[in-house]
Design a protein around this motif. Structure first.
Motif, PDB file in Angstrom:
ATOM      1  N   TYR A 241       0.838  -1.205   0.000  1.00 25.04           N
ATOM      2  CA  TYR A 241       0.000   0.000   0.000  1.00 25.04           C
ATOM      3  C   TYR A 241       0.870   1.251   0.000  1.00 25.04           C
ATOM      4  O   TYR A 241       0.591   2.235  -0.698  1.00 25.04           O
ATOM      5  N   LEU A 242       1.963   1.205   0.783  1.00 21.90           N
ATOM      6  CA  LEU A 242       2.884   2.338   0.850  1.00 21.90           C
ATOM      7  C   LEU A 242       3.509   2.632  -0.512  1.00 21.90           C
ATOM      8  O   LEU A 242       3.692   3.794  -0.877  1.00 21.90           O
ATOM      9  N   GLY A 244       2.178   2.346  -3.386  1.00 24.78           N
ATOM     10  CA  GLY A 244       1.219   3.125  -4.169  1.00 24.78           C
ATOM     11  C   GLY A 244       1.162   4.575  -3.716  1.00 24.78           C
ATOM     12  O   GLY A 244       1.129   5.492  -4.548  1.00 24.78           O
ATOM     13  N   LEU A 245       1.163   4.781  -2.398  1.00 24.99           N
ATOM     14  CA  LEU A 245       1.153   6.149  -1.880  1.00 24.99           C
ATOM     15  C   LEU A 245       2.401   6.913  -2.300  1.00 24.99           C
ATOM     16  O   LEU A 245       2.329   8.096  -2.646  1.00 24.99           O
ATOM     17  N   TRP A 246       3.513   6.233  -2.267  1.00 20.30           N
ATOM     18  CA  TRP A 246       4.777   6.889  -2.640  1.00 20.30           C
ATOM     19  C   TRP A 246       4.728   7.372  -4.089  1.00 20.30           C
ATOM     20  O   TRP A 246       5.139   8.485  -4.395  1.00 20.30           O
ATOM     21  N   GLN A 248       2.156   8.237  -5.736  1.00 22.84           N
ATOM     22  CA  GLN A 248       1.192   9.332  -5.872  1.00 22.84           C
ATOM     23  C   GLN A 248       1.664  10.624  -5.214  1.00 22.84           C
ATOM     24  O   GLN A 248       1.368  11.716  -5.691  1.00 22.84           O
ATOM     25  N   ARG A 249       2.414  10.523  -4.123  1.00 25.17           N
ATOM     26  CA  ARG A 249       2.623  11.682  -3.258  1.00 25.17           C
ATOM     27  C   ARG A 249       4.060  12.197  -3.180  1.00 25.17           C
ATOM     28  O   ARG A 249       4.283  13.299  -2.677  1.00 25.17           O
ATOM     29  N   ASP A 260       3.563  14.774   0.009  1.00 27.83           N
ATOM     30  CA  ASP A 260       2.256  15.318   0.408  1.00 27.83           C
ATOM     31  C   ASP A 260       1.688  14.420   1.511  1.00 27.83           C
ATOM     32  O   ASP A 260       1.368  13.262   1.277  1.00 27.83           O
ATOM     33  N   LEU A 264      -3.637  11.835   5.834  1.00 30.09           N
ATOM     34  CA  LEU A 264      -3.094  10.493   6.083  1.00 30.09           C
ATOM     35  C   LEU A 264      -3.158  10.184   7.575  1.00 30.09           C
ATOM     36  O   LEU A 264      -3.002  11.076   8.415  1.00 30.09           O
ATOM     37  N   MET A 268       0.684   5.854   8.302  1.00 31.19           N
ATOM     38  CA  MET A 268       1.174   6.048   6.941  1.00 31.19           C
ATOM     39  C   MET A 268       2.082   7.270   6.846  1.00 31.19           C
ATOM     40  O   MET A 268       3.030   7.284   6.076  1.00 31.19           O
ATOM     41  N   ARG A 269       1.813   8.316   7.662  1.00 32.85           N
ATOM     42  CA  ARG A 269       2.765   9.437   7.714  1.00 32.85           C
ATOM     43  C   ARG A 269       4.120   8.953   8.207  1.00 32.85           C
ATOM     44  O   ARG A 269       5.166   9.344   7.683  1.00 32.85           O
ATOM     45  N   LEU A 272       5.784   6.919   5.385  1.00 32.62           N
ATOM     46  CA  LEU A 272       6.242   7.774   4.289  1.00 32.62           C
ATOM     47  C   LEU A 272       7.449   8.606   4.715  1.00 32.62           C
ATOM     48  O   LEU A 272       8.372   8.823   3.929  1.00 32.62           O
TER      49      LEU A 272
END
Length: 335
Positions: A241-242, A244-246, A248-249, A260, A264, A268-269, A272
């Motif tokens: 999941y991380l 995917g966030l990476w 995107q952000r 970004d 969150l 997850m903060r 990241l």
């Protein structure tokens, strides 16, 4: 003198555990490297691997040059490998290991030497002899320090260990084996081994937890190791999941990168931020101080939540609204 082979059932068990850790059985003709210290655990692994993968393994011993006996221990391993017909190398650092954080520095040097040797020998897999008791000790040590999920997942059965040699996989096929059974196996086969005196040194946290488990038999190392394995599965899911966030952000910038953190949850903060520190260090060529993604970042996060800049592992993190900027920390002033 003829070398005694392990019971075929034990060799088959080892082969199955190795395949499970790898996700598949090793390819025919594939070279597998073994890290063999000379202790009973790694010597038992050597005997098992040789029986399960005849002609398919090579071994190396790292002489850290921290004890007078270490050269003799490496020679002992080399002699047993010669009896088995297993190619062996003794590896040593080119300069003394920094004693300021001895165990961590020795580990870094050890894996660096092993990675270089294994790759030069054409191996892409390195086996180490970490077992269920090691796993349980690591879990308890990290729980006592307040570690989160990544830390409590403890020793991974399979992981990429070296950024310098990213194609090298470090695999631990013995995480379901007990220390006592590996020692009994080595003794039963007449395999030579030595006991490291640091294994009785109460100055090390690991030894204190080892004695805690020995004094409290209701603390089952295999059950604790199983818990760590379950947490490792959860960690893998969150890591996916991380990723995917990476994508995107995270954005690269002229002096580092930005992430970004809008909307969150704290976990997850946290993840990241750890990844951003790691990636910023690589991008900016920062190698000191030491850093790995299981380190605590709570003081850093608290400062950022309060809209204050903070520094960790050589990286300055500056919040601007919900965007966190990661750049090289300025040099400290000398007085």
């Amino acid at each position: 003198m003829a070398v005694r082979a392990p019971d075929p059932a034990l060799a088959a068990r080892f082969g199955a555990d190795l395949a499970a850790a790898l996700g598949a059985r090793p390819d025919t003709g594939q070279v597998i490297a073994l890290a063999v210290s000379g202790g009973p655990d790694s010597m038992a692994m050597l005997a098992l691997a040789h029986a399960a993968l005849p002609g398919g393994v090579i071994a190396a011993t790292v002489d850290h040059q921290l004890r007078a006996e270490s050269a003799h221990e490496a020679t002992m391993v080399a002699a047993y490998c010669a009896q088995l017909g297993v190619a062996h190398a003794t590896l040593a650092p080119t300069s003394p290991i920094d004693r300021s954080s001895l165990q961590a520095n020795a580990r870094m040097v050890r894996y660096g030497l092993l990675a270089g040797w294994a790759t030069a020998a054409g191996a892409r897999i390195l086996l180490t002899a970490h077992h269920a008791d090691d796993q349980a000790e690591t879990f308890l040590m990290r729980a006592a320090r307040g570690s989160g999920l990544a830390g409590l997942a403890a020793i991974r059965a399979r992981r990429e260990e070296s950024r310098e040699v990213p194609s090298l996989l470090v695999v631990r096929p013995l995480l379901g084996w007990r220390r006592t059974e590996l020692r009994a196996l080595a003794k039963g086969l007449g395999v030579p081994f030595v006991d490291d005196p640091s294994n009785d040194d109460d100055r090390f946290d690991r030894i204190r937890f080892r004695k805690l488990m020995a004094d409290n038999v209701w603390l089952d190392p295999v059950a604790i190791a199983a818990s760590a394995a379950h947490l490792a599965e959860a960690e893998r899911c969150l890591t996916g999941y991380l990723d995917g966030l990476w994508q995107q952000r995270a954005t690269t910038t002229a002096n580092g990168l930005s992430v970004d953190m809008h909307d969150l949850d704290p976990e997850m903060r946290r993840r990241l931020a750890r990844r951003a520190i790691s990636q910023a260090r690589i991008r900016l060529g920062i190698t000191t101080p030491q850093w790995h993604e299981s380190m605590a970042v709570e003081p850093l996060l608290q400062a950022l939540i309060e809209h204050r800049s903070a520094t960790q592992a050589g990286i300055l993190v500056t919040p601007k609204g919900k965007i966190w900027h990661f750049s090289k920390a300025p040099a400290r002033r000398s007085h």
